[in-house]
Design a protein around this motif. Structure first.
Motif, PDB file in Angstrom:
ATOM      1  N   VAL A 110       0.912  -1.215  -0.187  1.00  0.00           N
ATOM      2  CA  VAL A 110      -0.113   0.198  -0.017  1.00  0.00           C
ATOM      3  C   VAL A 110       0.885   1.321  -0.076  1.00  0.00           C
ATOM      4  CG1 VAL A 110      -0.150  -0.020   2.344  1.00  0.00           C
ATOM      5  CG2 VAL A 110      -2.016   1.192   1.079  1.00  0.00           C
ATOM      6  N   ASP A 111       0.396   2.447  -0.724  1.00  0.00           N
ATOM      7  CA  ASP A 111       1.074   3.600  -0.684  1.00  0.00           C
ATOM      8  C   ASP A 111       0.029   4.289   0.072  1.00  0.00           C
ATOM      9  OD1 ASP A 111       3.091   2.770  -2.276  1.00  0.00           O
ATOM     10  OD2 ASP A 111       2.338   3.513  -4.008  1.00  0.00           O
ATOM     11  N   VAL A 112       0.591   5.200   1.197  1.00  0.00           N
ATOM     12  CA  VAL A 112       0.054   5.954   2.029  1.00  0.00           C
ATOM     13  C   VAL A 112       0.196   7.454   1.553  1.00  0.00           C
ATOM     14  CG1 VAL A 112      -0.548   6.955   4.430  1.00  0.00           C
ATOM     15  CG2 VAL A 112       0.256   4.417   3.767  1.00  0.00           C
ATOM     16  N   TYR A 113      -0.965   8.296   1.303  1.00  0.00           N
ATOM     17  CA  TYR A 113      -0.786   9.541   1.011  1.00  0.00           C
ATOM     18  C   TYR A 113      -1.394  10.239   2.205  1.00  0.00           C
ATOM     19  CZ  TYR A 113       0.566   8.403  -3.821  1.00  0.00           C
ATOM     20  OH  TYR A 113       1.067   7.763  -4.935  1.00  0.00           O
ATOM     21  N   ALA A 114      -0.742  11.280   3.052  1.00  0.00           N
ATOM     22  CA  ALA A 114      -1.244  11.820   4.267  1.00  0.00           C
ATOM     23  C   ALA A 114      -0.523  13.112   4.528  1.00  0.00           C
ATOM     24  CB  ALA A 114      -1.095  10.912   5.453  1.00  0.00           C
ATOM     25  N   THR A 115      -1.410  13.977   4.951  1.00  0.00           N
ATOM     26  CA  THR A 115      -1.056  15.564   5.364  1.00  0.00           C
ATOM     27  C   THR A 115      -1.596  15.684   6.487  1.00  0.00           C
ATOM     28  OG1 THR A 115      -0.777  17.606   4.504  1.00  0.00           O
ATOM     29  CG2 THR A 115      -2.744  16.432   3.903  1.00  0.00           C
ATOM     30  N   VAL A 116      -1.022  16.317   7.352  1.00  0.00           N
ATOM     31  CA  VAL A 116      -1.499  17.040   8.592  1.00  0.00           C
ATOM     32  C   VAL A 116      -1.034  18.570   8.603  1.00  0.00           C
ATOM     33  CG1 VAL A 116      -1.544  16.999  11.254  1.00  0.00           C
ATOM     34  CG2 VAL A 116      -1.310  14.900   9.886  1.00  0.00           C
TER      35      VAL A 116
ATOM     36  N   LEU B 196      -5.245   9.050   2.208  1.00  0.00           N
ATOM     37  CA  LEU B 196      -5.554   8.243   0.852  1.00  0.00           C
ATOM     38  C   LEU B 196      -4.715   7.021   0.945  1.00  0.00           C
ATOM     39  CD1 LEU B 196      -6.234  10.587  -1.855  1.00  0.00           C
ATOM     40  CD2 LEU B 196      -8.099   9.587  -0.309  1.00  0.00           C
ATOM     41  N   LEU B 197      -5.219   5.953   0.778  1.00  0.00           N
ATOM     42  CA  LEU B 197      -4.381   4.475   0.787  1.00  0.00           C
ATOM     43  C   LEU B 197      -4.787   4.046  -0.457  1.00  0.00           C
ATOM     44  CD1 LEU B 197      -5.905   3.340   4.458  1.00  0.00           C
ATOM     45  CD2 LEU B 197      -3.676   4.243   3.915  1.00  0.00           C
ATOM     46  N   VAL B 198      -3.756   3.641  -1.017  1.00  0.00           N
ATOM     47  CA  VAL B 198      -3.742   3.406  -2.613  1.00  0.00           C
ATOM     48  C   VAL B 198      -3.045   2.137  -2.797  1.00  0.00           C
ATOM     49  CG1 VAL B 198      -3.024   4.073  -4.905  1.00  0.00           C
ATOM     50  CG2 VAL B 198      -3.800   5.817  -3.113  1.00  0.00           C
TER      51      VAL B 198
END
Length: 461
Positions: free
Chosen positions: A366-372, A391-393
């Motif tokens: 899985v590729d994890v796209y995250a921002t805080v 988003l989990l891709v």
């Protein structure tokens, strides 16, 4: 064999009334429905509807604080009147109940305001001793709050009773760490009640994305809730007009009210299921197949009583699909994948759909796209509150497997994000969507580089 009804529904909550109305009003079936309490069920009468109205009410102090940050020097909430709110709340719930009742009557459904139990595969008995037969029986009895079996448990209240309080307590203990406990903790805190939340886990909201859980736990503490993790109540005792609670770490504390928010259990006890051969799961839920059919061909079940996904829209969809399938000659199953949900905390909500990061890793690569980040609106007002989008891709197919939002109006945003995810959208399609600026939601289409690439070790590695 001649039956009194084509369908008899046990339970007048969201799933039951939808099935009854569609079967009778759209397909002409003869339908009877029994409800031992009030039409509308958990959601309308003692759940999400009154709770959301309480969320709106409790948000006023935060709104006033934010407005002062924008220069409104006289922004203040004044005194909160529980009496005024309760009167309006009761009136609204009465209105909604009447809407449900009117909808059933217009559809031609016969209503029985009493408990119904099963006698056999085609017969129910009402509380007054009357028996009714039906070709099909639909059980939509919902769930009921469960209470831990500890000494003094009778001194505690269940979450349903929060809406019925004559006055707000000065100091309250909420026991549990699920969405009900977290939402009521923020509500009580916002209404000026000194609030303690005790939960046996290491972060609230078990089952949600771990990063979001940690942020939710921190938010509770930041807003003034006394969050006590890793502890559970061991005993409740009456101490004058207060309740003394002894926790399993040996600490004793005193409260004006104690509420159990420790989950809900399927309401199957005493339904007479032993007379039918309907199979139950280990937790008492009714076992059904993909068509909501039980082990008895003439008996079906929908909603929380089946313990599949205990959300109102799911029960409604299950009830509608049942009516379409049995009475409308339009066979329709309900997919329980990618069902979005929201936790209505303050000031930031939690919205979730699809796999969590932990579930995605368990599944495979899985590729994890995250921002805080600090959202513009609250940052300008001086708030340090952080927002998260994730988003989990799937790296092989580029398909978006899950989305998690912790921030203002996350419930509204996750509903919209659930549409493309349910359709099987890819990350490239998210990226191709033009951003709406300036919004917090634009982050969903502007995250270009993954923050984490997880690859599951191959066998032998």
């Amino acid at each position: 064999m001649t039956f009194d009804y084509d369908l008899f529904v046990i339970g007048g909550g969201s799933g039951g009334v939808r099935a009854a109305r569609i079967a009778s009003g759209e397909y002409g079936a003869r339908v009877g429905l029994a409800e031992e309490s009030r039409l509308g069920g958990t959601c309308v009468i003692r759940g999400c509807v009154p709770k959301k109205l309480m969320v709106f009410a409790s948000n006023a102090p935060l709104m006033a604080e934010e407005m002062r940050g924008y220069g409104w020097t006289q922004a203040d909430t004044g005194h909160f009147s529980w009496d005024i709110f309760r009167e309006k709340l009761d009136a609204e719930l009465n209105r909604l109940e009447q809407v449900y009742k009117s909808g059933q009557e217009k559809a031609g459904v016969d209503l029985y305001f009493q408990r119904a139990t099963l006698v056999d595969h085609h017969t129910v008995e009402l509380a007054d001793g009357t028996r009714k037969t039906a070709k099909y029986i639909l059980i939509a009895a919902g769930g009921r709050p469960s209470v831990p079996d500890i000494p003094g448990k009778e001194l505690g209240l269940i979450s349903d009773q929060i809406f019925l309080l004559d006055k707000l307590p000065r100091r309250i203990l909420l026991i549990g760490g699920g969405f009900i406990a977290c939402e009521f903790a923020t509500i009580m805190n916002g209404m000026g009640v000194e609030t303690v939340l005790a939960y046996r886990g290491d972060a609230v909201l078990r089952g949600f994305d771990r990063q979001a859980r940690d942020m939710a736990s921190q938010q509770l503490t930041d807003m003034g809730v006394d969050l006590r993790l890793g502890v559970s109540p061991a005993k409740l005792e009456k101490d004058g007009d207060r309740i003394a609670v002894t926790f399993d770490d040996g600490v004793t504390d005193h409260f004006d009210a104690v509420f159990f928010a420790t989950g809900r259990a399927p309401y199957t006890k005493g339904l007479g299921l032993e007379n039918t051969g309907v199979r139950l799961k280990g937790n008492g839920a009714i076992e059904v197949d993909e068509w909501s059919q039980t082990s008895v061909p003439s008996i079906f079940a929908v909603g929380d009583v089946t313990d599949r996904i205990n959300l109102t829209p799911v029960a409604i969809r299950e009830g509608h699909s049942f009516a379409d399938t049995i009475f409308g000659s339009k066979p329709r199953k309900v997919s329980h994948e990618n069902v979005a949900s929201a936790v209505y905390m303050r000031p930031h909500e939690l919205g979730s759909v699809g796999l969590t990061e932990e579930q995605a890793k368990e599944r495979g690569d899985v590729d994890v796209y995250a921002t805080v980040f600090r959202p513009m609106r609250s940052m300008f007002a001086g708030s340090d509150a952080r927002m998260m989008m994730k988003l989990l891709v799937d790296p092989d197919t580029d398909k978006v497997l899950g989305c998690h939002i912790f921030g203002p109006e996350a419930g509204e945003m996750i509903q919209l994000a659930a549409i493309p995810i349910t359709m099987g959208a890819t990350k490239a399609q998210f990226d191709a969507t033009m951003a709406v600026h300036p919004t917090a939601a634009e982050e969903l289409v502007t995250m270009r580089q993954p923050t984490l690439r997880y690859r599951k070790p191959k066998d032998g590695e």
